[in-house]
Motif scaffolding. Structure first.
Motif, PDB file in Angstrom:
ATOM      1  N   ILE A  36      -7.298   2.121   8.044  1.00 33.79           N
ATOM      2  CA  ILE A  36      -8.422   2.310   7.138  1.00 33.79           C
ATOM      3  C   ILE A  36      -9.726   1.738   7.688  1.00 33.79           C
ATOM      4  CG2 ILE A  36      -6.971   2.420   5.074  1.00 33.79           C
ATOM      5  CD1 ILE A  36      -7.617  -0.500   4.529  1.00 33.79           C
ATOM      6  N   CYS A  37      -9.646   1.071   8.861  1.00 33.34           N
ATOM      7  CA  CYS A  37     -10.857   0.557   9.497  1.00 33.34           C
ATOM      8  C   CYS A  37     -10.532   0.216  10.949  1.00 33.34           C
ATOM      9  CB  CYS A  37     -11.401  -0.674   8.764  1.00 33.34           C
ATOM     10  SG  CYS A  37     -10.269  -2.071   8.750  1.00 33.34           S
ATOM     11  N   ASP A  38     -11.557  -0.048  11.730  1.00 32.73           N
ATOM     12  CA  ASP A  38     -11.361  -0.403  13.128  1.00 32.73           C
ATOM     13  C   ASP A  38     -10.859  -1.847  13.247  1.00 32.73           C
ATOM     14  OD1 ASP A  38     -12.245   2.093  13.916  1.00 32.73           O
ATOM     15  OD2 ASP A  38     -14.337   1.438  14.137  1.00 32.73           O
ATOM     16  N   PHE A  39     -10.288  -2.168  14.403  1.00 30.21           N
ATOM     17  CA  PHE A  39      -9.848  -3.532  14.666  1.00 30.21           C
ATOM     18  C   PHE A  39      -9.869  -3.781  16.159  1.00 30.21           C
ATOM     19  CE2 PHE A  39      -5.955  -1.080  15.052  1.00 30.21           C
ATOM     20  CZ  PHE A  39      -5.316  -1.653  16.134  1.00 30.21           C
ATOM     21  N   SER A  40      -9.822  -5.055  16.526  1.00 29.76           N
ATOM     22  CA  SER A  40      -9.714  -5.451  17.924  1.00 29.76           C
ATOM     23  C   SER A  40      -8.275  -5.856  18.201  1.00 29.76           C
ATOM     24  CB  SER A  40     -10.645  -6.631  18.227  1.00 29.76           C
ATOM     25  OG  SER A  40     -12.001  -6.272  18.057  1.00 29.76           O
ATOM     26  N   PRO A  41      -7.687  -5.425  19.332  1.00 27.06           N
ATOM     27  CA  PRO A  41      -6.310  -5.809  19.631  1.00 27.06           C
ATOM     28  C   PRO A  41      -6.160  -7.320  19.689  1.00 27.06           C
ATOM     29  CG  PRO A  41      -7.394  -4.854  21.556  1.00 27.06           C
ATOM     30  CD  PRO A  41      -8.277  -4.598  20.390  1.00 27.06           C
ATOM     31  N   GLY A  42      -5.119  -7.822  19.023  1.00 28.42           N
ATOM     32  CA  GLY A  42      -4.902  -9.258  18.907  1.00 28.42           C
ATOM     33  C   GLY A  42      -5.187  -9.774  17.504  1.00 28.42           C
ATOM     34  N   GLN A  43      -5.842  -8.959  16.694  1.00 31.79           N
ATOM     35  CA  GLN A  43      -6.161  -9.394  15.336  1.00 31.79           C
ATOM     36  C   GLN A  43      -4.948  -9.270  14.414  1.00 31.79           C
ATOM     37  OE1 GLN A  43      -9.875  -7.134  14.460  1.00 31.79           O
ATOM     38  NE2 GLN A  43     -10.872  -9.141  14.511  1.00 31.79           N
ATOM     39  N   VAL A  44      -5.086  -9.845  13.220  1.00 32.58           N
ATOM     40  CA  VAL A  44      -3.999  -9.892  12.249  1.00 32.58           C
ATOM     41  C   VAL A  44      -4.423  -9.226  10.945  1.00 32.58           C
ATOM     42  CG1 VAL A  44      -3.101 -12.026  13.231  1.00 32.58           C
ATOM     43  CG2 VAL A  44      -4.713 -12.140  11.325  1.00 32.58           C
ATOM     44  N   VAL A  45      -3.417  -8.974  10.087  1.00 33.56           N
ATOM     45  CA  VAL A  45      -3.672  -8.500   8.726  1.00 33.56           C
ATOM     46  C   VAL A  45      -2.810  -9.311   7.767  1.00 33.56           C
ATOM     47  CG1 VAL A  45      -4.343  -6.137   9.300  1.00 33.56           C
ATOM     48  CG2 VAL A  45      -1.923  -6.686   8.990  1.00 33.56           C
ATOM     49  N   LYS A  46      -3.286  -9.430   6.535  1.00 33.49           N
ATOM     50  CA  LYS A  46      -2.489 -10.028   5.468  1.00 33.49           C
ATOM     51  C   LYS A  46      -1.754  -8.900   4.748  1.00 33.49           C
ATOM     52  CE  LYS A  46      -5.797 -13.786   4.646  1.00 33.49           C
ATOM     53  NZ  LYS A  46      -6.744 -14.385   3.682  1.00 33.49           N
ATOM     54  N   ILE A  47      -0.506  -9.161   4.351  1.00 29.71           N
ATOM     55  CA  ILE A  47       0.315  -8.159   3.673  1.00 29.71           C
ATOM     56  C   ILE A  47       0.941  -8.779   2.435  1.00 29.71           C
ATOM     57  CG2 ILE A  47       2.335  -6.638   3.842  1.00 29.71           C
ATOM     58  CD1 ILE A  47       1.869  -6.417   6.797  1.00 29.71           C
ATOM     59  N   ALA A  48       0.980  -8.007   1.352  1.00 23.81           N
ATOM     60  CA  ALA A  48       1.641  -8.448   0.123  1.00 23.81           C
ATOM     61  C   ALA A  48       2.340  -7.262  -0.524  1.00 23.81           C
ATOM     62  CB  ALA A  48       0.634  -9.061  -0.847  1.00 23.81           C
ATOM     63  N   ALA A  49       3.443  -7.540  -1.214  1.00 17.86           N
ATOM     64  CA  ALA A  49       4.142  -6.503  -1.968  1.00 17.86           C
ATOM     65  C   ALA A  49       3.541  -6.341  -3.351  1.00 17.86           C
ATOM     66  CB  ALA A  49       5.622  -6.853  -2.088  1.00 17.86           C
ATOM     67  N   ASP A  50       2.910  -7.395  -3.839  1.00 23.96           N
ATOM     68  CA  ASP A  50       2.315  -7.420  -5.175  1.00 23.96           C
ATOM     69  C   ASP A  50       0.907  -7.975  -5.041  1.00 23.96           C
ATOM     70  OD1 ASP A  50       1.482  -8.521  -7.796  1.00 23.96           O
ATOM     71  OD2 ASP A  50       3.510  -7.989  -8.427  1.00 23.96           O
ATOM     72  N   PRO A  51      -0.069  -7.326  -5.633  1.00 21.24           N
ATOM     73  CA  PRO A  51      -1.459  -7.786  -5.466  1.00 21.24           C
ATOM     74  C   PRO A  51      -1.757  -9.145  -6.064  1.00 21.24           C
ATOM     75  CG  PRO A  51      -1.327  -6.071  -7.141  1.00 21.24           C
ATOM     76  CD  PRO A  51       0.017  -6.112  -6.477  1.00 21.24           C
ATOM     77  N   MET A  52      -0.858  -9.679  -6.911  1.00 22.84           N
ATOM     78  CA  MET A  52      -1.103 -10.973  -7.527  1.00 22.84           C
ATOM     79  C   MET A  52      -0.356 -12.116  -6.836  1.00 22.84           C
ATOM     80  SD  MET A  52      -3.278  -9.961  -9.534  1.00 22.84           S
ATOM     81  CE  MET A  52      -3.644 -11.587 -10.199  1.00 22.84           C
ATOM     82  N   ILE A  53       0.361 -11.803  -5.738  1.00 25.30           N
ATOM     83  CA  ILE A  53       1.089 -12.826  -4.993  1.00 25.30           C
ATOM     84  C   ILE A  53       0.386 -13.066  -3.665  1.00 25.30           C
ATOM     85  CG2 ILE A  53       3.281 -13.407  -3.885  1.00 25.30           C
ATOM     86  CD1 ILE A  53       4.695 -11.697  -5.945  1.00 25.30           C
ATOM     87  N   ALA A  54       0.294 -14.320  -3.261  1.00 29.27           N
ATOM     88  CA  ALA A  54      -0.380 -14.661  -2.009  1.00 29.27           C
ATOM     89  C   ALA A  54       0.257 -13.905  -0.848  1.00 29.27           C
ATOM     90  CB  ALA A  54      -0.314 -16.160  -1.761  1.00 29.27           C
ATOM     91  N   PRO A  55      -0.542 -13.297   0.009  1.00 28.81           N
ATOM     92  CA  PRO A  55      -0.014 -12.491   1.113  1.00 28.81           C
ATOM     93  C   PRO A  55       0.458 -13.343   2.285  1.00 28.81           C
ATOM     94  CG  PRO A  55      -2.398 -12.496   1.180  1.00 28.81           C
ATOM     95  CD  PRO A  55      -2.009 -13.252  -0.063  1.00 28.81           C
TER      96      PRO A  55
END
Length: 225
Positions: A36-55
């Motif tokens: 959904i957007c550009d990134f630089s190799p080596g970067q990270v993302v946060k992931i969550a199964a529920d939007p109200m739980i800390a990713p």
């Protein structure tokens, strides 16, 4: 390029649709969704199964010009996210952040040192076309944990070094990454060393490199928990 329909303001996460889930080794999965957007190799993302739980945080494991973002992870039986994440199928929704982080490399010579799924950011760099003058050292416990090894070996040849501590095979160093580095007589001191893996590996290898004359500022690390 797919756009997220909704957004969670608390953790700045956006909803995306899973496009793939492949178990590439026992208990190790590679999931994907449309970028959904550009990134630089080596970067990270946060992931969550529920939007109200800390990713949770994961390194991107795909090239920066590919249409999908992929993430590599191993399933932790007592984990809050990975057991569920291992079961997602195409069409299901997860919540992710925009890519971020400073663990980035360029086209200058460097050594990449990883253990386990810590190979992910380096595979992203490799897929993004900046591996021509790199040495990649990957340490694992078992031979089936050399993720992407066929592709890496074909492209990098002798610059791709595999270290295995519990099993043996031809063209694989018998021991941990630390042992492999200790047996090298001279390490170049004018390049960067990138470390990615569990904290104990990062600390031990960093101390080893410093003891061999590598400047502290030439050592960059990303720790996996």
């Amino acid at each position: 390029m797919q756009k997220a329909a909704t957004k969670n303001q608390q953790f700045e996460l956006e909803e995306v649709t899973i496009t793939g889930n492949e178990e590439i080794s026992p208990g190790v999965h590679l999931i994907s969704w449309m970028r959904i957007c550009d990134f630089s190799p080596g970067q990270v993302v946060k992931i969550a199964a529920d939007p109200m739980i800390a990713p949770r945080i994961y390194s991107i494991c795909s090239g920066n010009d590919e249409p999908e973002i992929r993430v590599l992870f191993n399933v932790k039986e007592d984990g809050l996210l990975t057991p569920w994440l291992a079961g997602v199928i195409p069409g299901m929704k997860i919540w992710v952040s925009k890519p971020y982080g400073s663990f980035k490399d360029d086209k200058k010579p460097a050594w990449w040192i990883a253990t386990g799924t810590g190979i992910a950011p380096f595979y992203s760099m490799f897929r993004s076309g900046i591996a021509d003058n790199k040495i990649l050292i990957h340490g694992v416990r078992k031979l089936d944990q050399f993720y992407f090894e066929d592709e890496l070996e074909w492209a990098m040849g002798d610059r791709y070094v595999r270290c295995c501590s519990q099993e043996q095979s031809c063209n694989v160093f018998p021991g941990r990454v630390n042992k492999y580095l200790e047996e090298i007589k001279e390490l170049p001191t004018d390049i960067n060393y990138y470390l990615c893996g569990k904290a104990i590996m990062v600390v031990e290898v960093r101390d080893l490199l410093i003891s061999r004359g590598i400047p502290y500022e030439n050592i960059l690390a990303e720790i996996y928990f």
